[in-house]
Motif scaffolding. Structure first.
Motif, PDB file in Angstrom:
ATOM      1  N   GLY A  88     -17.202  -3.496  -4.205  1.00 20.01           N
ATOM      2  CA  GLY A  88     -16.317  -4.465  -4.216  1.00 20.01           C
ATOM      3  C   GLY A  88     -15.258  -4.318  -5.310  1.00 20.01           C
ATOM      4  O   GLY A  88     -14.475  -5.243  -5.604  1.00 20.01           O
ATOM      5  N   ASN A  89     -15.414  -3.292  -6.000  1.00 15.89           N
ATOM      6  CA  ASN A  89     -14.622  -3.101  -7.282  1.00 15.89           C
ATOM      7  C   ASN A  89     -13.234  -2.613  -6.837  1.00 15.89           C
ATOM      8  O   ASN A  89     -13.192  -1.722  -6.381  1.00 15.89           O
ATOM      9  N   PRO A  90     -11.964  -3.309  -7.318  1.00 22.57           N
ATOM     10  CA  PRO A  90     -10.716  -2.875  -6.905  1.00 22.57           C
ATOM     11  C   PRO A  90     -10.546  -1.463  -7.691  1.00 22.57           C
ATOM     12  O   PRO A  90     -10.378  -1.639  -8.723  1.00 22.57           O
ATOM     13  N   LEU A  91      -9.880  -0.504  -6.710  1.00 21.12           N
ATOM     14  CA  LEU A  91      -9.613   0.934  -7.245  1.00 21.12           C
ATOM     15  C   LEU A  91      -8.004   0.962  -7.249  1.00 21.12           C
ATOM     16  O   LEU A  91      -7.469   1.080  -8.345  1.00 21.12           O
ATOM     17  N   VAL A  92      -7.276   0.505  -6.298  1.00 22.24           N
ATOM     18  CA  VAL A  92      -5.821   0.382  -6.303  1.00 22.24           C
ATOM     19  C   VAL A  92      -5.293  -0.343  -5.356  1.00 22.24           C
ATOM     20  O   VAL A  92      -6.058  -1.075  -4.391  1.00 22.24           O
ATOM     21  N   SER A  93      -4.004  -1.015  -5.537  1.00 24.87           N
ATOM     22  CA  SER A  93      -3.111  -1.988  -4.981  1.00 24.87           C
ATOM     23  C   SER A  93      -2.189  -1.270  -4.034  1.00 24.87           C
ATOM     24  O   SER A  93      -1.489  -0.593  -4.791  1.00 24.87           O
ATOM     25  N   LEU A  94      -1.919  -1.559  -3.048  1.00 23.99           N
ATOM     26  CA  LEU A  94      -0.765  -0.773  -2.116  1.00 23.99           C
ATOM     27  C   LEU A  94       0.140  -2.026  -1.898  1.00 23.99           C
ATOM     28  O   LEU A  94      -0.214  -3.134  -1.279  1.00 23.99           O
ATOM     29  N   LYS A  95       1.227  -1.920  -2.321  1.00 25.42           N
ATOM     30  CA  LYS A  95       2.320  -3.006  -2.056  1.00 25.42           C
ATOM     31  C   LYS A  95       3.567  -2.255  -1.511  1.00 25.42           C
ATOM     32  O   LYS A  95       4.160  -1.317  -1.796  1.00 25.42           O
ATOM     33  N   GLN A  96       4.241  -2.910  -0.196  1.00 21.80           N
ATOM     34  CA  GLN A  96       5.395  -2.264   0.331  1.00 21.80           C
ATOM     35  C   GLN A  96       6.578  -3.070  -0.442  1.00 21.80           C
ATOM     36  O   GLN A  96       6.448  -4.208  -0.742  1.00 21.80           O
ATOM     37  N   LYS A  97       7.779  -2.419  -0.746  1.00 23.55           N
ATOM     38  CA  LYS A  97       8.832  -3.003  -1.230  1.00 23.55           C
ATOM     39  C   LYS A  97       9.725  -3.357   0.203  1.00 23.55           C
ATOM     40  O   LYS A  97       9.954  -2.587   0.992  1.00 23.55           O
TER      41      LYS A  97
ATOM     42  N   ARG B  77      11.029   2.278   4.097  1.00 24.86           N
ATOM     43  CA  ARG B  77       9.761   1.780   4.164  1.00 24.86           C
ATOM     44  C   ARG B  77       9.051   2.269   3.006  1.00 24.86           C
ATOM     45  O   ARG B  77       7.915   2.814   3.044  1.00 24.86           O
ATOM     46  N   ARG B  78       9.255   2.101   1.965  1.00 25.12           N
ATOM     47  CA  ARG B  78       8.618   2.472   0.529  1.00 25.12           C
ATOM     48  C   ARG B  78       7.527   1.743   0.239  1.00 25.12           C
ATOM     49  O   ARG B  78       7.339   0.426   0.385  1.00 25.12           O
ATOM     50  N   TRP B  79       6.187   2.340  -0.012  1.00 24.04           N
ATOM     51  CA  TRP B  79       5.283   1.440  -0.555  1.00 24.04           C
ATOM     52  C   TRP B  79       4.906   2.236  -1.758  1.00 24.04           C
ATOM     53  O   TRP B  79       5.057   3.288  -2.122  1.00 24.04           O
ATOM     54  N   GLN B  80       4.493   1.204  -2.787  1.00 26.90           N
ATOM     55  CA  GLN B  80       3.799   1.602  -4.054  1.00 26.90           C
ATOM     56  C   GLN B  80       2.541   1.428  -4.171  1.00 26.90           C
ATOM     57  O   GLN B  80       1.854   0.259  -3.657  1.00 26.90           O
ATOM     58  N   VAL B  81       1.817   2.356  -5.169  1.00 31.11           N
ATOM     59  CA  VAL B  81       0.239   2.210  -5.159  1.00 31.11           C
ATOM     60  C   VAL B  81      -0.045   2.023  -6.743  1.00 31.11           C
ATOM     61  O   VAL B  81       0.516   3.014  -7.421  1.00 31.11           O
ATOM     62  N   PHE B  82      -0.837   1.149  -7.154  1.00 30.22           N
ATOM     63  CA  PHE B  82      -1.116   0.863  -8.628  1.00 30.22           C
ATOM     64  C   PHE B  82      -2.487   0.885  -8.832  1.00 30.22           C
ATOM     65  O   PHE B  82      -3.325   0.299  -7.974  1.00 30.22           O
ATOM     66  N   ARG B  83      -2.855   1.288 -10.063  1.00 30.93           N
ATOM     67  CA  ARG B  83      -4.295   1.061 -10.535  1.00 30.93           C
ATOM     68  C   ARG B  83      -4.813  -0.270 -10.601  1.00 30.93           C
ATOM     69  O   ARG B  83      -4.057  -1.384 -10.992  1.00 30.93           O
ATOM     70  N   GLY B  84      -6.225  -0.461  -9.766  1.00 29.88           N
ATOM     71  CA  GLY B  84      -6.527  -1.700 -10.048  1.00 29.88           C
ATOM     72  C   GLY B  84      -5.943  -2.684  -8.819  1.00 29.88           C
ATOM     73  O   GLY B  84      -5.367  -2.448  -7.871  1.00 29.88           O
ATOM     74  N   GLU B  85      -5.682  -3.822  -9.616  1.00 27.03           N
ATOM     75  CA  GLU B  85      -5.003  -5.029  -8.871  1.00 27.03           C
ATOM     76  C   GLU B  85      -3.449  -5.405  -9.740  1.00 27.03           C
ATOM     77  O   GLU B  85      -2.913  -6.253  -9.199  1.00 27.03           O
ATOM     78  N   SER B  86      -3.225  -4.380 -10.207  1.00 28.22           N
ATOM     79  CA  SER B  86      -1.867  -4.562 -11.111  1.00 28.22           C
ATOM     80  C   SER B  86      -0.911  -4.274 -10.239  1.00 28.22           C
ATOM     81  O   SER B  86      -0.727  -3.848  -8.985  1.00 28.22           O
ATOM     82  N   ASN B  87       0.557  -4.814 -10.733  1.00 30.87           N
ATOM     83  CA  ASN B  87       1.563  -4.529  -9.817  1.00 30.87           C
ATOM     84  C   ASN B  87       2.564  -4.269 -10.775  1.00 30.87           C
ATOM     85  O   ASN B  87       3.743  -4.122 -10.802  1.00 30.87           O
TER      86      ASN B  87
ATOM     87  N   LYS C 234       7.141   7.157   0.970  1.00 23.92           N
ATOM     88  CA  LYS C 234       8.213   6.623   1.862  1.00 23.92           C
ATOM     89  C   LYS C 234       8.510   7.642   3.035  1.00 23.92           C
ATOM     90  O   LYS C 234       8.464   8.940   2.984  1.00 23.92           O
ATOM     91  N   LYS C 235       9.433   6.970   4.095  1.00 24.18           N
ATOM     92  CA  LYS C 235      10.022   7.919   5.215  1.00 24.18           C
ATOM     93  C   LYS C 235      10.749   8.974   4.467  1.00 24.18           C
ATOM     94  O   LYS C 235      11.585   8.491   3.527  1.00 24.18           O
ATOM     95  N   SER C 236      10.823  10.139   5.029  1.00 24.74           N
ATOM     96  CA  SER C 236      11.619  11.261   4.545  1.00 24.74           C
ATOM     97  C   SER C 236      13.012  11.120   4.857  1.00 24.74           C
ATOM     98  O   SER C 236      13.943  11.493   4.210  1.00 24.74           O
ATOM     99  N   SER C 237      13.185  10.398   5.966  1.00 20.55           N
ATOM    100  CA  SER C 237      14.609   9.827   6.673  1.00 20.55           C
ATOM    101  C   SER C 237      14.414   8.672   7.311  1.00 20.55           C
ATOM    102  O   SER C 237      13.186   8.336   7.857  1.00 20.55           O
ATOM    103  N   PHE C 238      15.413   8.109   7.680  1.00 21.24           N
ATOM    104  CA  PHE C 238      15.502   6.682   8.322  1.00 21.24           C
ATOM    105  C   PHE C 238      15.116   6.792   9.799  1.00 21.24           C
ATOM    106  O   PHE C 238      14.324   6.002  10.251  1.00 21.24           O
ATOM    107  N   LEU C 239      15.774   7.801  10.566  1.00 18.70           N
ATOM    108  CA  LEU C 239      15.486   8.070  11.881  1.00 18.70           C
ATOM    109  C   LEU C 239      14.556   9.470  12.032  1.00 18.70           C
ATOM    110  O   LEU C 239      14.944  10.316  11.612  1.00 18.70           O
ATOM    111  N   GLN C 240      13.619   8.979  12.650  1.00 15.89           N
ATOM    112  CA  GLN C 240      12.641  10.184  12.983  1.00 15.89           C
ATOM    113  C   GLN C 240      11.757  10.262  14.363  1.00 15.89           C
ATOM    114  O   GLN C 240      11.629   9.080  14.624  1.00 15.89           O
ATOM    115  N   LEU C 241      11.966  11.456  14.849  1.00 14.17           N
ATOM    116  CA  LEU C 241      11.234  11.502  16.158  1.00 14.17           C
ATOM    117  C   LEU C 241       9.695  11.790  15.881  1.00 14.17           C
ATOM    118  O   LEU C 241       8.930  11.356  16.447  1.00 14.17           O
TER     119      LEU C 241
END
Length: 218
Positions: free
Chosen positions: A87-96, A102-112, A122-129
């Motif tokens: 149960g120790n927090p390793l990283v926090s994943l947060k969507q901007k 659709r960018r997500w950022q990952v921080f150490r522990g519970e930090s932001n 993030k997605k490499s482009s907006f429209l993707q097949l």
């Protein structure tokens, strides 16, 4: 740090020794304790009947718990936390929010805090097949070339994670009667030798979140 100590004496079992070629240099993003000299096989399974959405258990091939992924109870769906088996927090994943890629950022522990930013996805482009995600380490401020790339199909039955042209991990979706009946997610993940498998698990969770959000709703 000793990996056995970090995981409470439990380590994922190795796949056949000749299955993968280790990267020239170890790939460490979250922690050196999550390196192994052999391929690491993990299963990521969504927990059903939970009040907080998209909670996952990550186990080794014997079913022993390695990581947990949790969302904050009654919070918006753009925050996840990766915890170790105790149960120790390793990283926090947060969507901007309000970002077209659709960018997500990952921080150490519970930090932001920006000081604790490890990497972003993030997605490499907006429209993707076919879904392609670019991964940038915090030190890569120009983001002209991604440090890693995730490539998967439209229905995301599998994906491959690259460092440059080198494959460092693969994921495939597993189906069973339970996953069909309850519409749960069940992934098999293989991280190559000397690759931070906590990092790989985090990338797969973000991929699943982005795929679940194709409608464009944050």
């Amino acid at each position: 740090m000793n990996p056995m100590a970090a995981l409470g004496g439990i380590l994922p079992l190795p796949a056949p020794a000749n299955a993968y070629t280790p990267p020239t240099n170890p790939i460490v993003v979250i922690g050196e304790q999550f390196l192994a000299p052999y391929p690491v096989e993990l299963k990521i399974q969504q927990k059903i009947f939970t009040l907080a959405e998209n909670n996952f258990d990550v186990t080794d091939v014997n079913g022993s718990l390695i990581f947990k992924v949790k969302g904050k109870l009654f919070s918006i769906r753009d925050r996840r936390i990766l915890l170790d088996a105790v149960g120790n927090p390793l990283v926090s994943l947060k969507q901007k929010i309000l970002t077209v890629h659709r960018r997500w950022q990952v921080f150490r522990g519970e930090s932001n805090s920006s000081d604790d930013l490890l990497f972003s996805v993030k997605k490499s482009s907006f429209l993707q097949l076919k879904t392609t995600l670019d991964v940038f380490l915090a030190s890569n401020t120009s983001e002209s070339v991604p440090d890693f790339r995730i490539k998967g199909g439209w229905h995301e039955s599998g994906c491959t994670i690259y460092a440059g042209e080198t494959i460092i991990a693969q994921m495939h979706r597993k189906h069973s009667l339970q996953t069909v009946v309850f519409d749960t997610d069940n992934f098999g993940v293989t991280a190559c030798p000397n690759v931070d498998y906590a990092f790989i698990v985090t990338l797969v969770v973000i991929l699943d979140e982005i795929n679940a959000d194709r409608s464009g709703d944050d």
